[in-house]
Design a protein around this motif. Structure first.
Motif, PDB file in Angstrom:
ATOM      1  N   LEU A   1       0.833  -1.203   0.000  1.00  0.00           N
ATOM      2  CA  LEU A   1       0.000   0.000   0.000  1.00  0.00           C
ATOM      3  C   LEU A   1       0.868   1.253   0.000  1.00  0.00           C
ATOM      4  O   LEU A   1       0.621   2.199  -0.754  1.00  0.00           O
ATOM      5  N   GLY A   2       1.908   1.257   0.829  1.00  0.00           N
ATOM      6  CA  GLY A   2       2.800   2.413   0.887  1.00  0.00           C
ATOM      7  C   GLY A   2       3.539   2.663  -0.410  1.00  0.00           C
ATOM      8  O   GLY A   2       3.863   3.814  -0.738  1.00  0.00           O
ATOM      9  N   ALA A   3       3.812   1.603  -1.169  1.00  0.00           N
ATOM     10  CA  ALA A   3       4.484   1.768  -2.461  1.00  0.00           C
ATOM     11  C   ALA A   3       3.545   2.371  -3.493  1.00  0.00           C
ATOM     12  O   ALA A   3       3.987   3.078  -4.408  1.00  0.00           O
ATOM     13  N   ARG A   4       2.241   2.098  -3.362  1.00  0.00           N
ATOM     14  CA  ARG A   4       1.259   2.633  -4.317  1.00  0.00           C
ATOM     15  C   ARG A   4       0.864   4.062  -3.995  1.00  0.00           C
ATOM     16  O   ARG A   4       0.645   4.880  -4.892  1.00  0.00           O
ATOM     17  N   VAL A   5       0.778   4.390  -2.703  1.00  0.00           N
ATOM     18  CA  VAL A   5       0.329   5.715  -2.271  1.00  0.00           C
ATOM     19  C   VAL A   5       1.433   6.360  -1.451  1.00  0.00           C
ATOM     20  O   VAL A   5       1.707   5.930  -0.324  1.00  0.00           O
ATOM     21  N   GLU A   6       2.067   7.366  -1.968  1.00  0.00           N
ATOM     22  CA  GLU A   6       3.148   8.034  -1.257  1.00  0.00           C
ATOM     23  C   GLU A   6       2.612   8.893  -0.114  1.00  0.00           C
ATOM     24  O   GLU A   6       1.474   9.369  -0.148  1.00  0.00           O
ATOM     25  N   GLY A   7       3.441   9.079   0.899  1.00  0.00           N
ATOM     26  CA  GLY A   7       3.117  10.018   1.965  1.00  0.00           C
ATOM     27  C   GLY A   7       2.190   9.489   3.036  1.00  0.00           C
ATOM     28  O   GLY A   7       1.657  10.274   3.834  1.00  0.00           O
TER      29      GLY A   7
END
Length: 246
Positions: free
Chosen positions: A60-66
């Motif tokens: 999830l973190g790789a798909r959505v930054e920040g």
């Protein structure tokens, strides 16, 4: 656990790499699909209960930054690997979800996700591998996973769970009364087959009607053939980190 007991595996076509035990439970398709289904936006706070080595939350973190990412994991080996895999991007709390520390209980999150163990051990046989059993055999009751996740949600926050389809009635019954806007995505191996998995989504204080979506089909064709047979939508989520919109 020594380096020889680990593998370093690529997810999302190489966007994410994870250290995992060579034997025992290893992350597969389910946590990646769960991560792809979460409509998070930059700046939101995300909590995963039972994060294992970090497959779902790091995808999830790789798909959505920040995103601000926190994982809770009871097993020390998995928690250590999640710390190694996530580095500074993932806070890992080694704890049992039934006894969360104050550092987690005093916070609220925009999204809480979980991939609880699938098998009730009163109706199935335990594995001989301690770590594999911790990931697959239900020790903490399913209702406690649901209720603990719901408690950690901020107002309008969203709960996301993936589980076996036959456990859906239990999941729905366990949802607190303030959880609404419930959606269910059935997941079937092939066209014409029954769903084996479901993704459940619910929103705190949500008021929208219940929605049962068209099943997500994993594989093309009627029979298994060696090679990548994923449908285009699933392949995009697994191999390229695309969102799984529903």
């Amino acid at each position: 656990m020594s380096e020889v007991d680990l593998t370093y595996d690529a997810f999302l076509g190489g966007l994410v790499h994870l250290w995992q035990p060579r034997t025992g439970y290893r992350a597969g398709v389910d946590p990646v699909l769960l991560a792809a289904s979460i409509p998070a936006v930059s700046g939101q706070r995300v909590l995963e209960l039972g994060c294992g080595v970090g497959a779902a939350i790091l995808c999830l973190g790789a798909r959505v930054e920040g995103l601000v990412l926190t994982g809770v994991e009871r097993e020390a080996v998995y928690a250590g690997l999640a710390m190694r895999n996530g580095g500074s991007s993932l806070e890992v709390v080694e704890a049992d979800l039934a006894a969360l520390p104050l550092t987690v209980r005093e916070r609220q999150f925009d999204h809480v996700l979980a991939n609880p163990p699938y098998w009730r051990r009163l109706a199935s046989v335990a594995t001989g591998d301690t770590l594999r059993e911790a990931a697959l055999g239900e020790q903490t009751p399913l209702y406690l996973w649901v209720q603990t996740a719901a408690k950690r949600l901020a107002p309008k926050g969203m709960l996301h769970l993936i589980h076996r389809a036959e456990r859906l009635p239990e999941l729905l019954a366990a949802l607190p009364r303030d959880m609404g806007s419930i959606e269910v995505l059935p997941i079937a191996a092939r066209e014409g087959r029954g769903a084996e998995r479901i993704i459940l989504r619910a929103r705190k204080s949500g008021r929208a009607d219940f929605r049962l979506h068209t099943p997500l089909i994993l594989h093309c064709g009627d029979l298994h053939i060696d090679g990548d047979q994923y449908t285009p939508k699933v392949r995009a989520a697994l191999r390229a980190g695309a969102a799984l919109d529903f």
